[in-house]
Design a protein around this motif. Structure first.
Motif, short mmCIF file in Angstrom:
data_model
loop_
_atom_site.label_atom_id
_atom_site.label_comp_id
_atom_site.label_asym_id
_atom_site.label_seq_id
_atom_site.Cartn_x
_atom_site.Cartn_y
_atom_site.Cartn_z
N HIS A 1 -0.26 -9.84 9.47
CA HIS A 1 -1.00 -9.47 10.69
C HIS A 1 -1.82 -8.19 10.50
N TRP A 2 -2.55 -8.14 9.38
CA TRP A 2 -3.44 -7.01 9.17
C TRP A 2 -4.61 -7.04 10.13
N SER A 3 -5.10 -5.89 10.48
CA SER A 3 -6.37 -5.81 11.20
C SER A 3 -7.51 -6.02 10.21
N VAL A 4 -8.73 -6.21 10.73
CA VAL A 4 -9.89 -6.35 9.85
C VAL A 4 -10.08 -5.08 9.03
N ASP A 5 -9.89 -3.92 9.65
CA ASP A 5 -10.05 -2.65 8.92
C ASP A 5 -9.03 -2.54 7.79
N GLN A 6 -7.79 -2.97 8.03
CA GLN A 6 -6.78 -2.93 6.97
C GLN A 6 -7.15 -3.88 5.83
N PHE A 7 -7.61 -5.06 6.20
CA PHE A 7 -8.03 -6.03 5.17
C PHE A 7 -9.14 -5.45 4.31
N MET A 8 -10.09 -4.77 4.94
CA MET A 8 -11.24 -4.26 4.22
C MET A 8 -10.89 -3.14 3.24
N GLN A 9 -9.74 -2.50 3.42
CA GLN A 9 -9.36 -1.42 2.51
C GLN A 9 -8.59 -1.93 1.30
N VAL A 10 -8.26 -3.23 1.27
CA VAL A 10 -7.50 -3.82 0.16
C VAL A 10 -8.44 -4.55 -0.79
N TYR A 11 -8.22 -4.36 -2.09
CA TYR A 11 -9.06 -4.97 -3.11
C TYR A 11 -8.31 -6.10 -3.81
N ASN A 12 -9.08 -7.03 -4.38
CA ASN A 12 -8.48 -8.14 -5.11
C ASN A 12 -7.63 -7.62 -6.27
N PRO A 13 -6.51 -8.28 -6.56
CA PRO A 13 -5.73 -7.93 -7.76
C PRO A 13 -6.46 -8.42 -9.00
N PRO A 14 -6.06 -7.98 -10.18
CA PRO A 14 -6.66 -8.51 -11.42
C PRO A 14 -6.44 -10.02 -11.53
N ASN A 15 -7.30 -10.68 -12.27
CA ASN A 15 -7.18 -12.13 -12.43
C ASN A 15 -5.84 -12.52 -13.05
N GLY A 16 -5.23 -13.54 -12.47
CA GLY A 16 -4.02 -14.11 -13.06
C GLY A 16 -2.78 -13.25 -12.98
N VAL A 17 -2.78 -12.21 -12.15
CA VAL A 17 -1.60 -11.35 -12.02
C VAL A 17 -0.81 -11.78 -10.78
N PRO A 18 0.43 -12.25 -10.93
CA PRO A 18 1.18 -12.73 -9.77
C PRO A 18 1.53 -11.60 -8.80
N LEU A 19 1.45 -11.92 -7.51
CA LEU A 19 2.00 -11.07 -6.46
C LEU A 19 3.20 -11.79 -5.87
N VAL A 20 4.24 -11.05 -5.53
CA VAL A 20 5.49 -11.66 -5.10
C VAL A 20 5.84 -11.23 -3.67
N LEU A 21 6.12 -12.21 -2.83
CA LEU A 21 6.74 -11.96 -1.53
C LEU A 21 8.23 -12.17 -1.71
N GLU A 22 9.01 -11.12 -1.55
CA GLU A 22 10.44 -11.19 -1.78
C GLU A 22 11.18 -11.28 -0.45
#
Length: 264
Positions: free
Chosen positions: A153-174
């Motif tokens: 539930h990020w706001s648009v402003d929060q989304f805009m401050q986040v950058y894409n991770p490097p290609n092929g690097v897994p992100l984990v929701l634990e």
């Protein structure tokens, strides 16, 4: 669609090995299964193939193409000069809401990712996935960030401050153990609140802050700090909800997710 490059294949195989190492550490061995959701774009499907090669066939209980996980559409036919002009226009209009001619805005991607997450939560709650099953989403950079935006539930402003991770690097929701038993009075929790972005993943996702990586729907009478148990020791949401396991890959619901995006 362009096929995967040699570097892309290398990154896909490395991602598979990274996910395997994470799963074996979390589960204390190889007793787990994975269910994949993948974008239908060619390089995403090839990325899935590269990841899958890191696992035994018995560890992969299913794969499903999801059109909703495709990258933002930038238009049917693209010329370099025209796209540069449109990107400059997007900066003046606003990157999230600017719709490319014959394409999509970030808000359009948000709408279809919302449909995907709603269906995903419904499947988890219905017991489609086994107790020892984790989900892997193979998608793209912007679609991945919007998935996290929708989930947390990020706001648009929060989304805009986040950058894409490097290609092929897994992100984990634990998994998070909030220490609340389902038989407690007035107990209720949304499925999303059982997951948080891991600290390692948060470090990879530039611009993402701690308050953006978890949510809680606990009523005030039951709210408490999450316990610090490892991934393998945390009970799954569907165990708490006691679903019918008849159609599950194994028994009940998803333990944790790995997701990654970016294209080559």
């Amino acid at each position: 669609m362009n096929p995967q490059t040699p570097l892309g294949w290398q990154q896909a195989h490395e991602a598979g090995h990274a996910i395997r190492r994470h799963m074996e550490a979390a589960k204390g061995g190889t007793n787990y299964q994975l269910y994949f959701y993948t974008s239908p774009y060619k390089r995403s499907l090839q990325t899935y193939e590269g990841i899958r090669d890191a696992f035994a066939s018995s560890q992969v209980c299913g794969v499903q193409e999801e059109v909703q996980l495709r990258e933002q559409d930038f238009g049917n036919f693209q010329d370099a000069e025209g796209k540069q002009r449109e990107k400059q226009e997007r900066l003046r209009f606003g990157r999230f809401f600017y719709r490319f001619p014959n394409g999509e805005s970030g808000a359009d991607v948000y709408d279809r990712i919302t449909v995907f997450t709603d269906h995903l939560i419904r499947d988890i709650n219905a017991g489609r996935f086994g107790h020892n099953t984790s989900l892997v989403l193979v998608t793209h950079g912007l679609a991945l960030r919007i998935f996290l935006m929708r989930w947390f539930h990020w706001s648009v402003d929060q989304f805009m401050q986040v950058y894409n991770p490097p290609n092929g690097v897994p992100l984990v929701l634990e998994k998070v153990n909030w220490g609340v038993h389902p038989n407690a009075n007035n107990w209720w929790m949304h499925t999303k609140s059982f997951y948080r972005l891991s600290s390692d993943s948060m470090a990879i996702l530039q611009g993402c802050t701690l308050d953006m990586c978890t949510i809680s729907y606990l009523p005030s009478s039951a709210r408490m700090a999450p316990t610090s148990g490892g991934l393998s020791s945390i009970e799954s949401p569907s165990d708490l909800m006691s679903p019918d396991p008849a159609n599950a890959c194994d028994q009940s619901a998803a333990d944790q997710w790995a997701e990654f995006g970016g294209g080559w």
